[in-house]
Design a protein around this motif. Structure first.
Motif, PDB file in Angstrom:
ATOM      1  N   GLU A 160      36.545  33.627  37.188  1.00  0.00           N
ATOM      2  CA  GLU A 160      37.068  32.358  36.671  1.00  0.00           C
ATOM      3  C   GLU A 160      37.654  32.590  35.282  1.00  0.00           C
ATOM      4  N   VAL A 161      38.708  31.885  34.972  1.00  0.00           N
ATOM      5  CA  VAL A 161      39.292  31.912  33.633  1.00  0.00           C
ATOM      6  C   VAL A 161      38.420  31.032  32.745  1.00  0.00           C
ATOM      7  N   ALA A 162      37.972  31.578  31.611  1.00  0.00           N
ATOM      8  CA  ALA A 162      37.093  30.838  30.708  1.00  0.00           C
ATOM      9  C   ALA A 162      37.860  30.253  29.523  1.00  0.00           C
ATOM     10  N   GLN A 212      41.544  37.907  37.294  1.00  0.00           N
ATOM     11  CA  GLN A 212      41.290  36.513  36.935  1.00  0.00           C
ATOM     12  C   GLN A 212      41.878  35.594  38.000  1.00  0.00           C
ATOM     13  N   ARG A 213      41.283  34.406  38.119  1.00  0.00           N
ATOM     14  CA  ARG A 213      41.668  33.455  39.168  1.00  0.00           C
ATOM     15  C   ARG A 213      42.901  32.653  38.731  1.00  0.00           C
ATOM     16  N   VAL A 245      45.363  27.747  37.886  1.00  0.00           N
ATOM     17  CA  VAL A 245      44.286  28.502  37.250  1.00  0.00           C
ATOM     18  C   VAL A 245      42.967  28.007  37.844  1.00  0.00           C
ATOM     19  N   ASN A 246      42.079  28.925  38.164  1.00  0.00           N
ATOM     20  CA  ASN A 246      40.781  28.615  38.778  1.00  0.00           C
ATOM     21  C   ASN A 246      40.929  27.725  40.019  1.00  0.00           C
ATOM     22  N   HIS A 254      44.066  36.291  48.016  1.00  0.00           N
ATOM     23  CA  HIS A 254      44.079  37.410  47.062  1.00  0.00           C
ATOM     24  C   HIS A 254      42.964  37.266  46.033  1.00  0.00           C
ATOM     25  N   LEU A 255      42.775  36.063  45.512  1.00  0.00           N
ATOM     26  CA  LEU A 255      41.758  35.850  44.476  1.00  0.00           C
ATOM     27  C   LEU A 255      40.341  36.015  45.020  1.00  0.00           C
TER      28      LEU A 255
END
Length: 179
Positions: free
Chosen positions: A30-32, A66-67, A86-87, A150-151
């Protein structure tokens, strides 16, 4: 991404991750943090996708676990869908299962008839942290499911069975980029 700019215009083209690289098979994080680094990653994804003449690209396809994915993909009515998520969470797939040709920038030069739902809904965020919901139908639904896979560490070949899978695996072994 700068408001009003062409996606990818300020990004740099990065090398593509090809099937066989371990990063393509790992579930992305996950992108934080939402900030300039994330905005630059989105720009690089667009620049790389356009340079490779693709319709979608996930971050792990350029070696970033990263997602995040980007897309510039038409639906079956030839309506252009342009954006990034994103995410992302795949919250719904339904409708008819359609087998259609599917390729991947990480498996260059190859494609196979792959079954996908003709409707998909993805929820996530923009690079600035705004919530976003993306509805896709037809070819665009296929694109959303493909990039989401892919993610999760999957490629379209994982959906194949029987002779389609055997044929694609044969072509992969003979591909000049295969290691």
């Amino acid at each position: 991404m700068r408001h009003g700019s062409i996606p990818g215009a300020h990004g740099r083209v990065r090398p593509l991750t090809l099937l066989g690289d371990a990063g393509l098979r790992e579930q992305c994080r996950e992108v934080a943090e939402f900030g300039p680094e994330l905005a630059a990653l989105v720009e690089d994804l667009f620049a790389t996708m356009y340079a490779a003449q693709g319709v979608g690209l996930a971050a792990n396809q350029i070696g970033v676990a990263q997602r995040v994915f980007v897309y510039d993909c038409p639906d079956d009515d030839d309506v252009r869908n342009l954006g990034h998520v994103v995410n992302p969470r795949l919250v719904d797939v339904d409708g008819v299962v359609v087998r259609g040709p599917e390729g991947c920038l990480s498996l260059p030069g190859l494609e196979a008839g792959t079954e996908r739902y003709d409707h998909a809904v993805i929820e996530g965020f923009t690079a600035t942290g705004e919530p976003v919901t993306v509805h896709g139908t037809g070819f665009f639904a296929r694109c959303l499911q493909h990039e989401y896979d892919h993610l999760e560490g999957r490629v379209y070949a994982d959906h194949l069975m029987g002779w389609r899978k055997r044929k694609l695996l044969r072509h992969i072994r003979r591909a000049p980029w295969h290691r």
